[in-house]
Design a protein around this motif. Structure first.
Motif, mmCIF file in Angstrom:
data_model
loop_
_atom_site.group_PDB
_atom_site.id
_atom_site.type_symbol
_atom_site.label_atom_id
_atom_site.label_comp_id
_atom_site.label_asym_id
_atom_site.label_seq_id
_atom_site.Cartn_x
_atom_site.Cartn_y
_atom_site.Cartn_z
ATOM 1 N N GLY A 108 14.237 -0.938 18.967
ATOM 2 C CA GLY A 108 14.849 -2.249 18.807
ATOM 3 C C GLY A 108 14.108 -3.065 17.761
ATOM 4 N N SER A 109 14.764 -4.120 17.243
ATOM 5 C CA SER A 109 14.048 -5.004 16.300
ATOM 6 C C SER A 109 12.885 -5.653 17.001
ATOM 7 C CB SER A 109 14.890 -6.154 15.760
ATOM 8 O OG SER A 109 16.195 -5.823 15.600
ATOM 9 N N ASP A 110 13.002 -5.810 18.303
ATOM 10 C CA ASP A 110 11.921 -6.466 19.029
ATOM 11 C C ASP A 110 10.600 -5.716 18.842
ATOM 12 O OD1 ASP A 110 13.803 -8.271 19.822
ATOM 13 O OD2 ASP A 110 14.029 -7.470 21.843
ATOM 14 N N ASN A 130 21.881 -16.958 10.940
ATOM 15 C CA ASN A 130 21.000 -17.433 12.006
ATOM 16 C C ASN A 130 21.688 -17.409 13.368
ATOM 17 O OD1 ASN A 130 18.574 -18.646 13.006
ATOM 18 N ND2 ASN A 130 19.602 -20.630 13.061
ATOM 19 N N ASN A 131 20.938 -16.994 14.356
ATOM 20 C CA ASN A 131 21.338 -17.081 15.754
ATOM 21 C C ASN A 131 20.602 -18.295 16.332
ATOM 22 O OD1 ASN A 131 21.870 -16.675 18.445
ATOM 23 N ND2 ASN A 131 20.749 -14.755 18.622
ATOM 24 N N PRO A 132 21.248 -19.282 16.914
ATOM 25 C CA PRO A 132 22.643 -19.338 17.381
ATOM 26 C C PRO A 132 23.598 -20.098 16.468
ATOM 27 C CG PRO A 132 21.455 -21.151 18.356
ATOM 28 C CD PRO A 132 20.497 -20.465 17.398
ATOM 29 N N ILE A 183 12.933 -11.650 6.855
ATOM 30 C CA ILE A 183 14.342 -12.066 6.954
ATOM 31 C C ILE A 183 15.015 -11.175 8.003
ATOM 32 C CG2 ILE A 183 16.515 -12.472 5.753
ATOM 33 C CD1 ILE A 183 15.021 -12.838 3.181
ATOM 34 N N ASP A 184 15.436 -11.796 9.087
ATOM 35 C CA ASP A 184 16.078 -11.071 10.188
ATOM 36 C C ASP A 184 17.575 -11.033 9.917
ATOM 37 O OD1 ASP A 184 17.246 -10.244 12.586
ATOM 38 O OD2 ASP A 184 15.778 -11.298 13.835
ATOM 39 N N GLU A 185 18.049 -9.849 9.547
ATOM 40 C CA GLU A 185 19.465 -9.683 9.203
ATOM 41 C C GLU A 185 20.233 -8.955 10.311
ATOM 42 O OE1 GLU A 185 19.442 -9.708 4.326
ATOM 43 O OE2 GLU A 185 19.602 -7.757 5.320
ATOM 44 N N ALA A 186 19.993 -9.334 11.552
ATOM 45 C CA ALA A 186 20.680 -8.675 12.671
ATOM 46 C C ALA A 186 22.206 -8.759 12.534
ATOM 47 C CB ALA A 186 20.236 -9.303 13.993
ATOM 48 N N TYR A 187 22.691 -9.828 11.891
ATOM 49 C CA TYR A 187 24.148 -10.060 11.812
ATOM 50 C C TYR A 187 24.720 -9.837 10.423
ATOM 51 C CZ TYR A 187 23.231 -11.936 16.387
ATOM 52 O OH TYR A 187 22.833 -12.060 17.692
ATOM 53 N N ILE A 188 23.946 -9.221 9.541
ATOM 54 C CA ILE A 188 24.355 -9.133 8.130
ATOM 55 C C ILE A 188 25.689 -8.418 7.952
ATOM 56 C CG2 ILE A 188 23.061 -6.989 7.644
ATOM 57 C CD1 ILE A 188 23.384 -10.003 5.266
ATOM 58 N N GLN A 219 16.798 -5.255 10.444
ATOM 59 C CA GLN A 219 18.187 -5.130 10.869
ATOM 60 C C GLN A 219 18.174 -4.369 12.199
ATOM 61 O OE1 GLN A 219 20.540 -3.361 7.696
ATOM 62 N NE2 GLN A 219 20.145 -5.070 6.290
ATOM 63 N N THR A 220 19.349 -4.139 12.749
ATOM 64 C CA THR A 220 19.409 -3.519 14.082
ATOM 65 C C THR A 220 20.720 -2.755 14.237
ATOM 66 O OG1 THR A 220 19.419 -3.995 16.456
ATOM 67 C CG2 THR A 220 20.417 -5.648 15.033
ATOM 68 N N LEU A 221 20.730 -1.763 15.120
ATOM 69 C CA LEU A 221 22.002 -1.125 15.470
ATOM 70 C C LEU A 221 22.640 -1.795 16.689
ATOM 71 C CD1 LEU A 221 21.983 2.731 14.866
ATOM 72 C CD2 LEU A 221 21.902 0.873 13.219
ATOM 73 N N SER A 222 22.027 -2.896 17.158
ATOM 74 C CA SER A 222 22.489 -3.517 18.409
ATOM 75 C C SER A 222 23.754 -4.360 18.265
ATOM 76 C CB SER A 222 21.405 -4.427 18.986
ATOM 77 O OG SER A 222 20.254 -3.701 19.334
ATOM 78 N N LYS A 223 24.109 -4.756 17.067
ATOM 79 C CA LYS A 223 25.232 -5.697 16.937
ATOM 80 C C LYS A 223 26.436 -4.999 16.299
ATOM 81 C CE LYS A 223 22.646 -8.527 18.996
ATOM 82 N NZ LYS A 223 21.580 -9.362 18.490
ATOM 83 N N ALA A 224 26.570 -5.027 14.979
ATOM 84 C CA ALA A 224 27.755 -4.434 14.346
ATOM 85 C C ALA A 224 27.902 -2.947 14.671
ATOM 86 C CB ALA A 224 27.698 -4.639 12.838
ATOM 87 N N ILE A 269 20.895 1.920 22.890
ATOM 88 C CA ILE A 269 19.952 2.970 22.482
ATOM 89 C C ILE A 269 18.652 2.397 21.947
ATOM 90 C CG2 ILE A 269 21.834 4.594 21.949
ATOM 91 C CD1 ILE A 269 21.144 4.304 18.956
ATOM 92 N N ARG A 270 18.612 1.114 21.621
ATOM 93 C CA ARG A 270 17.433 0.429 21.076
ATOM 94 C C ARG A 270 16.992 1.042 19.750
ATOM 95 N NH1 ARG A 270 17.966 -3.259 21.770
ATOM 96 N NH2 ARG A 270 15.906 -4.162 21.774
ATOM 97 N N LEU A 271 17.594 0.592 18.673
ATOM 98 C CA LEU A 271 17.097 1.013 17.360
ATOM 99 C C LEU A 271 17.040 -0.187 16.415
ATOM 100 C CD1 LEU A 271 16.105 3.673 15.865
ATOM 101 C CD2 LEU A 271 18.127 3.284 14.465
#
Ligand SMILES: *Cc1c(COP(=O)(O)O)cnc(C)c1O
Length: 352
Positions: free
Chosen positions: A81-83, A155-157, A180-185, A207-212, A218-220
């Motif tokens: 995860g990004s975490d 940005n979240n939220p 730069i956190d691009e979780a929603y890019i 970035q993350t596989l958790s959103k789009a 799976i946490r990546l």
């Protein structure tokens, strides 16, 4: 462009500089598919599909990501995860009780949580009313122990992307690493800052596989940076931080880009639909434009509306206690069916 030379050795923690990574059995010899007999790692030899340790450097997955993102594999780090990625960044660069980081509320809560866990001061500089970074305020808050600056864009939220000019200015004038956190890019029309990696040695992108990508389970988490920064993070990561099942599922998904694109397209259409529907609700006072898969809206009484929706079986996020988010609710965009249920519930509670 930066006039000063950015020197990563001035940023990295002393103890990390001297570390050499744990060398696991699978680090020393990676199977090339030939018929080798593996008696090196004390594994159970009977096949379960996962009886062998996973590749500690996730080579196949990184190759696929490198191709997709246009970044060499040596500039990619993957985490649980990004975490985990964000935590590794803290541990590599921030000396507990001495260094500090800058974050910009209202934003993703993990920066503050991780600062707390790592015993690192978190200096908060509020976004402006337009939800943009307060560049002047940030540069005022900085001192020579400021190691990291977190920019969550989109940005979240709040859902907006930060103006490129502000980000550029911060990359040039902040002396630490800009994350730069691009979780929603993938929901945004803005280009990723990945394209700028070669211009800014102090840039880290997550970035993350958790959103789009639809793989929160799976946490990546993905991290892109200079080879030097990635090398430092590789030294401190747990050897098997991305498990075999995750590597397999992630690879399948990354190679099935069409499916991802189709889902993103549907989500964006639904975001538009939801945006219009929220406009019709007279208790909705303001709807903020979104580059993400959620919408932030200001209502008459957020806690009341949140509880009413709960009793209709719909869970959203009440952000009213966040700065600049008084009486604001965050709606994740669901499937068409889910969003229609939400709208029905909103109509029902209008006069309640
Ligand atoms: C959801 C989210 C993440 C994702 O974190 P993971 O640990 O990869 O699931 C990261 N950053 C932001 C801003 C998010 O909203």
């Amino acid at each position: 462009m930066k006039t000063k030379i950015f020197n990563i050795n001035e940023i990295v923690r002393e103890n990390v500089k001297g570390l050499s990574p744990y060398s696991s059995a699978r680090d020393e010899y990676i199977s090339d598919g030939s018929k080798m007999v593996f008696l090196d790692a004390n594994e159970n030899p009977y096949e379960t599909g996962v009886n062998r340790y996973p590749d500690p450097l996730q080579r196949r997955l990184k190759e696929a990501l490198a191709e997709k993102k246009g970044v060499p594999a040596q500039q990619i780090l993957l985490g649980n995860g990004s975490d985990e990625v964000l935590d590794l960044i803290f541990r590599a660069f921030c000396e507990p009780k001495e260094d500090n980081v800058i974050s910009l509320p209202p934003t993703y809560g993990m920066y503050k949580v991780l600062a707390g866990i790592n015993n690192v001061e978190n200096r908060e500089v509020l976004l402006t009313k337009e939800f943009e970074p307060n560049v002047h305020g940030i540069l005022e808050a900085v001192d020579d122990r400021s190691k990291l600056l977190f920019l969550c864009s989109p940005n979240n939220p709040t859902g907006n992307s930060f103006s490129r000019g502000f980000i550029k200015k911060l990359l040039e004038d902040f002396n630490g690493l800009v994350v730069i956190d691009e979780a929603y890019i993938d929901f945004s029309n803005e280009p990723s800052w990945i394209n700028e990696l070669k211009n800014y040695p102090n840039l880290i992108i997550t970035q993350t596989l958790s959103k789009a990508y639809g793989m929160a389970g799976i946490r990546l988490g993905l991290c892109f940076a200079s080879e030097e920064v990635i090398g430092i993070l590789n030294k401190i990561k747990p050897p098997y931080n991305v498990n075999e099942l995750t590597q397999q599922r992630a690879l399948e998904r990354v190679l099935d880009q069409e499916a991802v694109d189709m889902e993103v397209k549907n989500i964006l259409e639904q975001r538009e639909m939801l945006y219009k529907a929220l406009h019709q609700m007279d208790f909705v006072e303001k709807i903020y434009p979104s580059d993400a898969n959620f919408i932030l809206a200001k209502v008459d009484d957020a806690t009341k509306r949140y509880n009413q929706l709960l009793s209709e079986g719909i869970v959203i996020r009440n952000r009213t206690t966040q700065p600049l988010c008084e009486n604001s609710l965050r709606f994740t965009v669901g499937t068409q069916e889910e969003n229609e249920k939400l709208i029905k519930a909103l109509q029902k509670i209008i006069n309640a």
